[in-house]
Design an enzyme around this catalytic site. Structure first.
Site, PDB file in Angstrom:
ATOM      1  N   GLU A   1       0.758   0.929   3.091  1.00 34.12           N
ATOM      2  CA  GLU A   1       1.718   0.464   4.104  1.00 34.12           C
ATOM      3  C   GLU A   1       3.093   0.163   3.506  1.00 34.12           C
ATOM      4  OE1 GLU A   1      -0.475  -1.321   2.642  1.00 34.12           O
ATOM      5  OE2 GLU A   1       0.247  -3.376   2.382  1.00 34.12           O
TER       6      GLU A   1
ATOM      7  N   CYS B   1      -6.731  -2.639  -1.200  1.00 39.79           N
ATOM      8  CA  CYS B   1      -6.546  -3.646  -2.251  1.00 39.79           C
ATOM      9  C   CYS B   1      -7.525  -4.813  -2.064  1.00 39.79           C
ATOM     10  CB  CYS B   1      -5.081  -4.058  -2.298  1.00 39.79           C
ATOM     11  SG  CYS B   1      -4.628  -4.699  -3.901  1.00 39.79           S
TER      12      CYS B   1
ATOM     13  N   HIS C   1      -1.413   0.076  -1.935  1.00 41.37           N
ATOM     14  CA  HIS C   1      -0.877  -0.408  -0.652  1.00 41.37           C
ATOM     15  C   HIS C   1      -0.144   0.698   0.109  1.00 41.37           C
ATOM     16  CE1 HIS C   1      -1.273  -4.866  -0.622  1.00 41.37           C
ATOM     17  NE2 HIS C   1      -1.542  -4.650  -1.889  1.00 41.37           N
TER      18      HIS C   1
HETATM   19  N1  GLN Z   1      -5.381  -9.566  -6.703  1.00 41.04           N
HETATM   20  C1  GLN Z   1      -5.801  -9.654  -5.319  1.00 41.04           C
HETATM   21  C2  GLN Z   1      -7.267 -10.017  -5.216  1.00 41.04           C
HETATM   22  O1  GLN Z   1      -7.985  -9.985  -6.169  1.00 41.04           O
HETATM   23  C3  GLN Z   1      -5.562  -8.343  -4.583  1.00 41.04           C
HETATM   24  C4  GLN Z   1      -4.079  -8.041  -4.531  1.00 41.04           C
HETATM   25  C5  GLN Z   1      -3.659  -7.198  -3.377  1.00 41.04           C
HETATM   26  O2  GLN Z   1      -4.334  -7.124  -2.329  1.00 41.04           O
HETATM   27  N2  GLN Z   1      -2.512  -6.600  -3.524  1.00 41.04           N
HETATM   28  O3  GLN Z   1      -7.707 -10.322  -4.171  1.00 41.04           O
END
Ligand code: GLN
Length: 189
Positions: free
Chosen positions: A156, A61, A154
């Site tokens: 985890e 992410c 994610h």
């Molecule tokens: N929206 C976050 C970003 O742009 C990422 C979100 C996440 O890691 N779940 O950094």
């Protein structure tokens, strides 16, 4: 999750914490914050060097945003170690977070239940990048380039340890076994 599959896990906050690691996970969270703190604590170059040296690095992410060559905005500043283009917050706001079952190449036939939290998406894939999973509309959400792994979602947050075991194998751990039980230990959230 790492400990539940037998890995020794430690937190990295300063460059010296990278010494001796077989792999690094840049977690989810907020990439603008990660970017600022990585600059403040001089982590950018050591992490980029680690990736360039072929040590295993996985971004989930916000961590995936940090690995990208380029993103669609001027801030945050990614590490530019993986040949992908990434768009942050590609699905909208926090309330537009969602879950979707994916087929992930290399993980065996069982679908992988992926949790997307204000997630980024990959909008350009370089020649040496392999797409491991894509959304039903075809947009890639899990990619690998040699010793680098990136996931929009994610892993985890599920009880399915397959992507963690896949990454441990990339980091020199035991080979990935698609027939191992999906759930290593019951987890309580
Ligand atoms: N929206 C976050 C970003 O742009 C990422 C979100 C996440 O890691 N779940 O950094």
């Amino acid at each position: 999750m790492l400990r539940s599959i037998g890995a020794v896990a430690t937190e990295v906050r300063l460059p010296g914490h990278l010494d001796g690691l077989d792999g690094l996970i840049i977690p989810g969270g907020e990439s603008t914050t990660l970017s600022r703190l990585m600059s403040l604590y001089d982590l950018r170059q050591p992490v980029a060097d680690m990736a360039a040296a072929g040590r295993a690095v996985w971004g989930t992410c916000a961590g995936m945003i940090m690995l990208a060559s380029e993103i669609t905005e001027a801030d945050p500043i990614p590490l530019a170690v993986m040949d992908v283009g990434v768009q942050r917050n590609a699905f909208g706001r926090q309330v537009d977070s969602f879950e979707q079952d994916l087929t992930v190449a290399g993980l065996g036939p069982d679908p992988y239940h992926a949790i997307f939290i204000r997630a980024p998406v990959i909008i350009r894939v370089g020649k040496s990048v392999e797409v491991l999973a894509a959304l039903s509309d075809g947009r890639p959400v899990a990619v690998r380039q040699d010793s680098l792994l990136a996931t929009s979602f994610h892993p985890e947050l599920t009880a399915d340890a397959r992507i963690h075991r896949y990454f441990l194998a990339m980091a020199g751990g035991p080979p990935f076994d698609a027939d191992a039980p999906l759930i290593e230990t019951p987890r309580v959230r």
